[in-house]
Design a protein around this motif. Structure first.
Motif, short mmCIF file in Angstrom:
data_model
loop_
_atom_site.label_atom_id
_atom_site.label_comp_id
_atom_site.label_asym_id
_atom_site.label_seq_id
_atom_site.Cartn_x
_atom_site.Cartn_y
_atom_site.Cartn_z
N ALA A 2 7.24 3.10 28.33
CA ALA A 2 6.61 1.88 28.85
C ALA A 2 5.86 1.14 27.76
CB ALA A 2 5.66 2.23 29.99
N VAL A 3 5.81 -0.20 27.89
CA VAL A 3 5.04 -1.04 27.00
C VAL A 3 3.56 -0.85 27.31
CG1 VAL A 3 4.47 -3.43 26.41
CG2 VAL A 3 6.86 -2.75 26.71
N LYS A 4 2.77 -0.49 26.31
CA LYS A 4 1.34 -0.22 26.50
C LYS A 4 0.53 -1.52 26.39
CE LYS A 4 1.34 2.60 23.08
NZ LYS A 4 0.86 3.54 22.04
N VAL A 5 -0.31 -1.79 27.40
CA VAL A 5 -1.05 -3.05 27.47
C VAL A 5 -2.54 -2.79 27.56
CG1 VAL A 5 -1.30 -5.24 28.71
CG2 VAL A 5 0.91 -4.08 28.70
N LEU A 6 -3.30 -3.56 26.77
CA LEU A 6 -4.76 -3.58 26.87
C LEU A 6 -5.16 -4.89 27.54
CD1 LEU A 6 -7.60 -2.42 26.08
CD2 LEU A 6 -7.42 -3.81 23.99
N VAL A 7 -5.91 -4.82 28.64
CA VAL A 7 -6.34 -6.00 29.39
C VAL A 7 -7.80 -6.31 29.04
CG1 VAL A 7 -6.76 -6.96 31.68
CG2 VAL A 7 -4.73 -5.56 31.26
N VAL A 8 -8.05 -7.53 28.57
CA VAL A 8 -9.39 -7.91 28.11
C VAL A 8 -9.91 -9.10 28.92
CG1 VAL A 8 -10.81 -8.57 26.13
CG2 VAL A 8 -8.73 -7.18 25.79
N ASP A 9 -11.02 -8.91 29.65
CA ASP A 9 -11.63 -9.98 30.43
C ASP A 9 -13.01 -9.53 30.87
OD1 ASP A 9 -12.19 -11.90 32.76
OD2 ASP A 9 -10.25 -12.62 32.05
N ASP A 10 -13.98 -10.44 30.90
CA ASP A 10 -15.32 -10.05 31.33
C ASP A 10 -15.46 -9.99 32.85
OD1 ASP A 10 -15.01 -12.85 31.32
OD2 ASP A 10 -17.18 -13.16 31.26
N SER A 11 -14.45 -10.45 33.56
CA SER A 11 -14.45 -10.40 35.02
C SER A 11 -13.76 -9.12 35.51
CB SER A 11 -13.74 -11.62 35.61
OG SER A 11 -13.40 -11.42 36.97
N ARG A 15 -9.69 -8.37 35.65
CA ARG A 15 -9.13 -7.18 34.99
C ARG A 15 -8.33 -6.36 35.98
NH1 ARG A 15 -14.37 -6.63 32.99
NH2 ARG A 15 -14.73 -4.73 34.22
N ARG A 16 -8.88 -6.18 37.16
CA ARG A 16 -8.21 -5.38 38.18
C ARG A 16 -6.92 -6.07 38.65
NH1 ARG A 16 -12.20 -4.88 41.05
NH2 ARG A 16 -11.85 -6.49 42.63
N ARG A 17 -7.00 -7.38 38.85
CA ARG A 17 -5.83 -8.13 39.34
C ARG A 17 -4.69 -8.09 38.33
NH1 ARG A 17 -5.51 -14.63 40.63
NH2 ARG A 17 -3.69 -14.57 41.98
N VAL A 18 -5.01 -8.36 37.06
CA VAL A 18 -3.98 -8.35 36.02
C VAL A 18 -3.40 -6.95 35.84
CG1 VAL A 18 -3.56 -8.66 33.55
CG2 VAL A 18 -4.88 -10.36 34.80
N SER A 19 -4.26 -5.94 35.89
CA SER A 19 -3.80 -4.56 35.73
C SER A 19 -2.85 -4.16 36.84
CB SER A 19 -5.01 -3.61 35.70
OG SER A 19 -5.83 -3.85 34.58
N GLU A 20 -3.16 -4.56 38.07
CA GLU A 20 -2.27 -4.24 39.20
C GLU A 20 -0.90 -4.86 39.03
OE1 GLU A 20 -4.41 -5.64 42.57
OE2 GLU A 20 -5.74 -3.87 42.69
N ILE A 21 -0.87 -6.12 38.58
CA ILE A 21 0.40 -6.81 38.39
C ILE A 21 1.21 -6.14 37.27
CG2 ILE A 21 1.49 -8.94 37.59
CD1 ILE A 21 -0.75 -10.46 39.04
N ARG A 27 8.21 -0.72 33.60
CA ARG A 27 8.40 -0.86 32.15
C ARG A 27 7.08 -1.12 31.42
NH1 ARG A 27 12.61 -5.66 32.54
NH2 ARG A 27 11.05 -6.20 34.14
N LEU A 28 6.00 -1.34 32.20
CA LEU A 28 4.70 -1.69 31.63
C LEU A 28 3.63 -0.70 32.08
CD1 LEU A 28 4.79 -5.52 32.48
CD2 LEU A 28 5.36 -4.46 30.29
N GLU A 29 2.60 -0.51 31.24
CA GLU A 29 1.50 0.38 31.59
C GLU A 29 0.20 -0.12 30.96
OE1 GLU A 29 -0.05 4.97 30.82
OE2 GLU A 29 1.81 4.26 29.88
N VAL A 30 -0.81 -0.35 31.79
CA VAL A 30 -2.14 -0.69 31.28
C VAL A 30 -2.80 0.60 30.82
CG1 VAL A 30 -4.41 -1.62 31.84
CG2 VAL A 30 -2.36 -2.72 32.76
N ILE A 31 -3.08 0.70 29.52
CA ILE A 31 -3.65 1.94 28.98
C ILE A 31 -5.18 1.90 28.95
CG2 ILE A 31 -1.62 2.59 27.66
CD1 ILE A 31 -3.07 1.42 25.17
N ASP A 32 -5.75 0.67 29.03
CA ASP A 32 -7.21 0.56 29.05
C ASP A 32 -7.58 -0.91 29.27
OD1 ASP A 32 -9.86 1.28 28.97
OD2 ASP A 32 -9.78 2.19 26.98
#
Length: 377
Positions: A2-11, A15-21, A27-32
């Motif tokens: 899977a493609v490893k993704v870091l999600v960056v946002d002060d909200s 962060r939760r919404r983008v991570s869920e999507i 093929r994708l995975e939020v790692i942090d």
């Protein structure tokens, strides 16, 4: 893997919404996640994600500064999230100038007609830019202020999820960029350029190398939201020797002047060579792209026939293929950006696979090729 993704946002909500999507695609995975730019820079260095999604306005260190530091220390594909305001447009353009590859509006309803479309579009964007780690560059110098000009930003105008190009016949033989170009000897009356994801930076690289006495009018079609095109045109104008403006209904096409199609609308050419004007029309509910490259290219073919020098640059999907086909049928010239220099090799690939383009060109030589073709170099 899977493609490893870091999600960056002060909200925390965003962060939760983008991570869920993102996690909704196998093929994708939020790692942090990270809550500000400083934390983002540190986590990119530690975790080595494949893609970073980045907010612009954050405490401690803003998104633009974070992009610059990441690109300087640990170059990584970055997708920006932006507000669809004039100030948001300028900030997004700065982030793209700093090295981010693409952007999406923070309000997903602004880019799609329903949640499923928005979800698919975000997932596709992340997957596409994940493939471009080798493409990444060190950041440029900070862009000029908004009063003197600005820089570029990628696609954002498409309202429907990107559809893969339909199967196409084998491409006709075409030449790779030679050490030295030669003019074909054709006469032209218009230059037309269509692009999408990665296009604003690409357009800047081409237009800023054209001389002030450029002899032809230029029409530019960039997939981009309505609130972004005025700021983008202003930035290009401040950086270029030619004049660049957001197109208006009734504009007469003049030499040495580039007209950027306004976001959310369609730009067509009407009249006859030497006395042609632009028609700016409602985008149309059924149109996937506003503006649409096919629409402008098709109208150019009807007015100018074989006198158009056209290019399809980096971008998702296949917009431009049918318009380019019309131009070729009329006898005009079509070039495509080569795969290696594209942020996303979608639109140029569609044209190349269909056997429509006559040359595949690296981005850093397109302006040179134009000048040689027009006997200006």
């Amino acid at each position: 893997m899977a493609v490893k993704v870091l999600v960056v946002d002060d909200s925390s909500f965003f962060r939760r919404r983008v991570s869920e999507i993102i996690n909704g695609d196998p093929r994708l995975e939020v790692i942090d996640t990270a809550v500000n730019g400083k934390e983002a820079v540190e986590k990119v260095a530690q975790l080595k994600p494949d893609v970073v999604t980045m907010d612009i306005e954050m405490p401690v260190l803003d998104g633009i500064s974070a992009v610059r530091q990441i690109m300087d220390q640990t170059p990584t594909p970055i997708l920006m999230f932006s507000s669809l305001t004039h100030e948001g447009a300028k900030a997004t353009l700065d982030a793209l100038e700093a090295g981010a590859l693409d952007f999406l509006p923070k309000k997903f309803e602004d880019i799609a007609r329903n949640r499923d479309e928005a979800t698919s579009l975000l997932q596709q964007r992340v997957l596409e830019i994940a493939r471009k780690r080798s493409f990444l560059r060190r950041p440029s110098k900070p862009a000029p202020s908004a009063t003197t000009g600005q820089t570029a930003s990628p696609a954002g105008g498409a309202r429907a999820p990107v559809r893969p190009a339909a199967p196409s016949p084998a491409p006709a033989a075409k030449s790779k960029a030679p050490a030295r170009f030669t003019s074909s000897g054709k006469r032209y009356q218009l230059v037309a350029i269509g692009t999408s994801t990665g296009g604003p930076v690409a357009l800047q690289k081409v237009l800023t190398k054209l001389p002030a006495n450029f002899p032809l009018p230029i029409v530019l079609i960039q997939h981009m939201p309505a609130t972004f095109t005025a700021a983008f045109a202003q930035r290009l104008n401040g950086l270029s020797q030619i004049t660049v403006t957001e197109a208006k209904d009734g504009d007469a096409l003049k030499p040495g002047h580039a007209y950027l199609a306004p976001g959310g609308m369609q730009m067509m050419i009407d009249g006859r060579p030497g006395a042609a004007r632009l028609k700016i029309l409602d985008g149309g509910e059924r149109m996937n792209y506003k503006p649409c490259v096919d629409v402008t290219f098709g109208s150019a073919a009807k007015v100018y026939g074989d006198k158009v020098l056209s290019m399809v640059l980096t971008g998702m999907g296949a917009d431009g293929r049918e318009g380019a086909r019309m131009l070729k049928s009329a006898g005009s010239t079509i070039w495509a950006q080569d795969e290696e220099s594209c942020v996303v090799y979608g639109m140029p690939q569609a044209v190349a696979k269909a056997g429509i383009s006559s040359e595949d060109l690296p981005l850093d030589r397109i302006a040179e090729r134009i000048l040689v073709e027009l006997n200006l170099k």
